[in-house]
Scaffold this motif. Structure first.
Motif, PDB file in Angstrom:
ATOM      1  N   GLY A 179       0.804  -1.215   0.000  1.00 14.13           N
ATOM      2  CA  GLY A 179       0.000   0.000   0.000  1.00 14.13           C
ATOM      3  C   GLY A 179       0.837   1.266   0.000  1.00 14.13           C
ATOM      4  O   GLY A 179       2.051   1.238  -0.117  1.00 14.13           O
ATOM      5  N   ALA A 180       0.140   2.364   0.148  1.00 10.50           N
ATOM      6  CA  ALA A 180       0.783   3.676   0.093  1.00 10.50           C
ATOM      7  C   ALA A 180       1.645   3.910   1.325  1.00 10.50           C
ATOM      8  O   ALA A 180       1.370   3.395   2.403  1.00 10.50           O
ATOM      9  N   ARG A 181       2.701   4.672   1.141  1.00 15.39           N
ATOM     10  CA  ARG A 181       3.560   5.057   2.250  1.00 15.39           C
ATOM     11  C   ARG A 181       3.468   6.557   2.421  1.00 15.39           C
ATOM     12  O   ARG A 181       3.326   7.283   1.437  1.00 15.39           O
ATOM     13  N   PRO A 182       3.573   7.051   3.640  1.00 10.31           N
ATOM     14  CA  PRO A 182       3.495   8.506   3.840  1.00 10.31           C
ATOM     15  C   PRO A 182       4.659   9.216   3.165  1.00 10.31           C
ATOM     16  O   PRO A 182       5.759   8.653   3.056  1.00 10.31           O
ATOM     17  N   ALA A 183       4.426  10.426   2.705  1.00 15.52           N
ATOM     18  CA  ALA A 183       5.461  11.191   2.001  1.00 15.52           C
ATOM     19  C   ALA A 183       6.722  11.325   2.844  1.00 15.52           C
ATOM     20  O   ALA A 183       7.835  11.327   2.306  1.00 15.52           O
ATOM     21  N   LYS A 184       6.579  11.415   4.145  1.00 10.62           N
ATOM     22  CA  LYS A 184       7.738  11.570   5.025  1.00 10.62           C
ATOM     23  C   LYS A 184       8.719  10.403   4.877  1.00 10.62           C
ATOM     24  O   LYS A 184       9.920  10.563   5.089  1.00 10.62           O
ATOM     25  N   ALA A 185       8.229   9.240   4.485  1.00  9.78           N
ATOM     26  CA  ALA A 185       9.100   8.075   4.307  1.00  9.78           C
ATOM     27  C   ALA A 185      10.109   8.297   3.191  1.00  9.78           C
ATOM     28  O   ALA A 185      11.133   7.617   3.132  1.00  9.78           O
ATOM     29  N   PHE A 186       9.870   9.251   2.299  1.00  8.54           N
ATOM     30  CA  PHE A 186      10.755   9.494   1.164  1.00  8.54           C
ATOM     31  C   PHE A 186      11.623  10.732   1.345  1.00  8.54           C
ATOM     32  O   PHE A 186      12.412  11.061   0.479  1.00  8.54           O
ATOM     33  N   THR A 187      11.471  11.447   2.449  1.00  3.73           N
ATOM     34  CA  THR A 187      12.244  12.674   2.654  1.00  3.73           C
ATOM     35  C   THR A 187      13.596  12.415   3.295  1.00  3.73           C
ATOM     36  O   THR A 187      14.482  13.242   3.204  1.00  3.73           O
ATOM     37  N   SER A 188      13.779  11.267   3.930  1.00  7.63           N
ATOM     38  CA  SER A 188      15.055  10.946   4.564  1.00  7.63           C
ATOM     39  C   SER A 188      16.066  10.526   3.506  1.00  7.63           C
ATOM     40  O   SER A 188      15.796   9.686   2.669  1.00  7.63           O
ATOM     41  N   ARG A 189      17.249  11.090   3.573  1.00  9.97           N
ATOM     42  CA  ARG A 189      18.340  10.718   2.663  1.00  9.97           C
ATOM     43  C   ARG A 189      19.249   9.678   3.316  1.00  9.97           C
ATOM     44  O   ARG A 189      20.243   9.274   2.742  1.00  9.97           O
ATOM     45  N   GLU A 190      18.911   9.245   4.519  1.00 11.28           N
ATOM     46  CA  GLU A 190      19.719   8.266   5.245  1.00 11.28           C
ATOM     47  C   GLU A 190      19.568   6.868   4.647  1.00 11.28           C
ATOM     48  O   GLU A 190      20.535   6.129   4.567  1.00 11.28           O
ATOM     49  N   ASP A 191      18.353   6.503   4.277  1.00 13.60           N
ATOM     50  CA  ASP A 191      18.067   5.170   3.736  1.00 13.60           C
ATOM     51  C   ASP A 191      18.279   5.208   2.223  1.00 13.60           C
ATOM     52  O   ASP A 191      17.378   5.547   1.467  1.00 13.60           O
ATOM     53  N   VAL A 192      19.488   4.881   1.762  1.00 11.96           N
ATOM     54  CA  VAL A 192      19.805   4.952   0.333  1.00 11.96           C
ATOM     55  C   VAL A 192      19.103   3.807  -0.387  1.00 11.96           C
ATOM     56  O   VAL A 192      19.245   2.647  -0.034  1.00 11.96           O
ATOM     57  N   ARG A 193      18.307   4.180  -1.403  1.00 10.21           N
ATOM     58  CA  ARG A 193      17.527   3.213  -2.165  1.00 10.21           C
ATOM     59  C   ARG A 193      17.963   3.247  -3.630  1.00 10.21           C
ATOM     60  O   ARG A 193      18.513   4.237  -4.091  1.00 10.21           O
ATOM     61  N   PRO A 194      17.707   2.158  -4.381  1.00  9.81           N
ATOM     62  CA  PRO A 194      18.077   2.140  -5.803  1.00  9.81           C
ATOM     63  C   PRO A 194      17.455   3.319  -6.548  1.00  9.81           C
ATOM     64  O   PRO A 194      16.289   3.654  -6.331  1.00  9.81           O
ATOM     65  N   GLY A 195      18.252   3.964  -7.372  1.00 10.65           N
ATOM     66  CA  GLY A 195      17.769   5.092  -8.155  1.00 10.65           C
ATOM     67  C   GLY A 195      17.895   6.430  -7.459  1.00 10.65           C
ATOM     68  O   GLY A 195      17.644   7.470  -8.055  1.00 10.65           O
TER      69      GLY A 195
END
Length: 70
Positions: free
Chosen positions: A18-34
């Motif tokens: 499901g959807a994740r809150p926008a705040k989950a994408f504002t952290s630069r600590e958790d480096v994700r592909p892309g």
């Protein structure tokens, strides 16, 4: 496919869980592909051609933005 939807000729696939809150994408600590990071291959390619990266801005950061003077 379940979870896919056609919108304006584009196929949009929802993430599992499901959807994740926008705040989950504002952290630069958790480096994700892309994810673009200062000094990575994408950053080096663009800045070598005179672009500035929104992640290096001192005001509001825009990590997916590159721009060059026209």
């Amino acid at each position: 496919m379940p979870g896919d939807a056609a919108r304006g000729g584009l196929r949009v696939r929802q993430l599992e869980g499901g959807a994740r809150p926008a705040k989950a994408f504002t952290s630069r600590e958790d480096v994700r592909p892309g994810m673009i990071r200062h000094g990575d291959q994408v950053w080096r390619a663009f800045t070598a051609h005179g672009f500035t990266w929104g992640g290096d801005w001192t005001s509001l950061k825009d990590h997916q933005h590159f721009e060059t003077p026209v």
